[in-house]
Design a protein around this motif. Structure first.
Motif, mmCIF file in Angstrom:
data_model
loop_
_atom_site.group_PDB
_atom_site.id
_atom_site.type_symbol
_atom_site.label_atom_id
_atom_site.label_comp_id
_atom_site.label_asym_id
_atom_site.label_seq_id
_atom_site.Cartn_x
_atom_site.Cartn_y
_atom_site.Cartn_z
ATOM 1 N N GLU A 253 0.819 -1.214 0.000
ATOM 2 C CA GLU A 253 0.000 0.000 0.000
ATOM 3 C C GLU A 253 0.853 1.264 0.000
ATOM 4 O O GLU A 253 0.348 2.356 -0.242
ATOM 5 C CB GLU A 253 -0.938 -0.002 1.211
ATOM 6 N N SER A 267 -3.869 -6.921 6.484
ATOM 7 C CA SER A 267 -4.586 -6.523 5.272
ATOM 8 C C SER A 267 -4.123 -7.321 4.057
ATOM 9 O O SER A 267 -4.937 -7.701 3.203
ATOM 10 C CB SER A 267 -4.426 -5.016 5.015
ATOM 11 N N SER A 268 -2.828 -7.609 3.970
ATOM 12 C CA SER A 268 -2.325 -8.402 2.841
ATOM 13 C C SER A 268 -2.814 -9.845 2.917
ATOM 14 O O SER A 268 -3.185 -10.440 1.895
ATOM 15 C CB SER A 268 -0.789 -8.379 2.828
ATOM 16 N N SER A 271 -6.419 -9.817 1.881
ATOM 17 C CA SER A 271 -6.529 -9.567 0.442
ATOM 18 C C SER A 271 -6.282 -10.843 -0.354
ATOM 19 O O SER A 271 -7.022 -11.165 -1.295
ATOM 20 C CB SER A 271 -5.526 -8.479 0.027
ATOM 21 N N ASN A 274 -9.134 -13.442 0.103
ATOM 22 C CA ASN A 274 -10.365 -13.142 -0.633
ATOM 23 C C ASN A 274 -10.278 -13.513 -2.110
ATOM 24 O O ASN A 274 -11.285 -13.453 -2.815
ATOM 25 C CB ASN A 274 -10.729 -11.664 -0.465
#
Length: 385
Positions: A253, A267-268, A271, A274
């Motif tokens: 990011e 968050s990674s 990500s 998903n």
């Protein structure tokens, strides 16, 4: 110039005496004079001033041993209070801290990742009002507010130079929060204040060279070398999350490809998860791993491997005597600490350094940043007083 030097020495002597009493209480005036080399008259004068201001009191105890008995001095823990604030991507943690680093009261609040600076600061101010009213805190005892947050911080000016997690750049945080609250403000990187708290009150007490690593929304580290936080030129020492491990790797990011934290941070991991199926929280990802879903097992095991690699790299660079693991991932999932320590470190630690350091979990857990921020504010107050 001579008067300036004299004033500086008086402040330093005062701070030295105060720290000795704070850390060794109850203690006699004679013992302080012996440790510092100051004259008994100087020590008595400083103790008298601090007592008059309400910071100290004579305890009921007297010194033992031969010779004349002397009354011991102790702190009035509630004489000085400070506010500690932790700001992160999705949470805000606010608490009131006393002189001994004890969290008197506190509360966590959810935070929207793209929340504006003004909105966040308004909510900090509201949280302080709520805590002081609900717990009947004497606001006149509060000497300042300390704020710990992820990113590069100009700690001297209280400016957030750059925070990827918060999305802030060149924010004059200390100035704006002081205008809002009226209190003196100290701002620093979250891991540096957490390291300060662990050094004074947690897992790093007694350590000479400590490396604290944080694994959560980001990846970072802080170093305590010979009792001092190592800052570097821009106070950015320890930003290991943005070291490059694969120039052809995933986009971070921060805008750069292949940063270390893209293999570890929450968050990674979400990500990537998903891409297989909808996963909303890190808890859901660990549930999938525990259920034996191979893709989830792979993601978590890869993250553990990179955690061990991070520890090895930091140990090779700084040769600490202790390493502390902290952050949301370690706090929420204790099994991570055990897996890294028992399964991965032996594979990735450089052989000559094996056994040269001890490894610990944070003792202060989710309150480490709040406590460290509060202590930072107190240190600033007594240094300037």
């Amino acid at each position: 110039m001579k008067k300036h030097d004299q004033d500086f020495m008086k402040r330093q002597n005062r701070l030295t005496v105060f720290e000795i009493i704070k850390n060794q209480q109850p203690i006699s005036r004679a013992s302080i004079a012996k440790q510092t080399g100051m004259s008994p008259t100087t020590v008595s004068r400083i103790v008298g001033e601090l007592t008059e201001q309400g910071y100290l009191l004579d305890s009921d105890q007297v010194s033992s041993g031969l010779g004349r008995k002397s009354t011991l001095i102790a702190m009035v823990d509630a004489s000085v209070l400070s506010v500690g604030v932790e700001l992160d991507r999705s949470l805000m943690n606010v608490g009131i801290v006393d002189l001994q680093g004890k969290l008197l009261c506190g509360r966590q609040y959810p935070r929207i990742p793209d929340e504006s600076v003004d909105k966040t600061l308004d909510r900090v101010n509201e949280a302080i009002e709520q805590l002081t009213q609900q717990h009947v805190i004497d606001r006149t005892r509060i000497v300042g507010i300390g704020v710990g947050l992820p990113g590069i911080v100009n700690n001297e000016e209280g400016i957030v130079v750059f925070s990827v997690q918060l999305g802030w750049k060149n924010v004059a945080l200390a100035k704006r929060l002081k205008e809002l609250t009226g209190f003196e403000i100290a701002v620093d990187n979250e891991l540096k204040v957490r390291a300060l708290a662990e050094h004074l009150k947690g897992a790093a007490v007694g350590s000479v060279r400590t490396a604290l690593l944080g694994f959560g929304q980001g990846v970072g580290s802080a170093m305590i070398l010979e009792g001092e936080i190592y800052r570097g030129v821009m106070n950015s020492a320890g930003e290991i999350g943005h070291t490059t491990v694969d120039p052809n790797g995933m986009m971070c990011e921060c805008g750069k490809a292949g940063c270390l934290q893209t293999y570890i941070n929450i968050s990674s991991l979400l990500s990537e998860a998903n891409r297989i199926r909808p996963i909303r929280t890190i808890e859901e990802l660990f549930e999938a791993k525990d259920a034996g879903e191979h893709w989830a097992v792979h993601l978590i095991e890869r993250a553990l491997m990179y955690m061990a690699i991070t520890i090895n790299n930091v140990v090779c660079m700084y040769n600490p005597d202790s390493v502390i693991l902290s952050g949301e991932l370690v706090d929420k999932f204790p099994d991570i600490y055990e897996a890294v320590e028992k399964l991965y470190l032996s594979r990735f630690t450089w052989e000559p350094l094996r056994g040269s350091f001890s490894i610990h979990r944070s003792m202060l857990n989710e309150n480490g940043v709040v406590i460290g921020s509060g202590l930072l504010s107190q240190n600033r107050f007594f240094a300037l007083d």
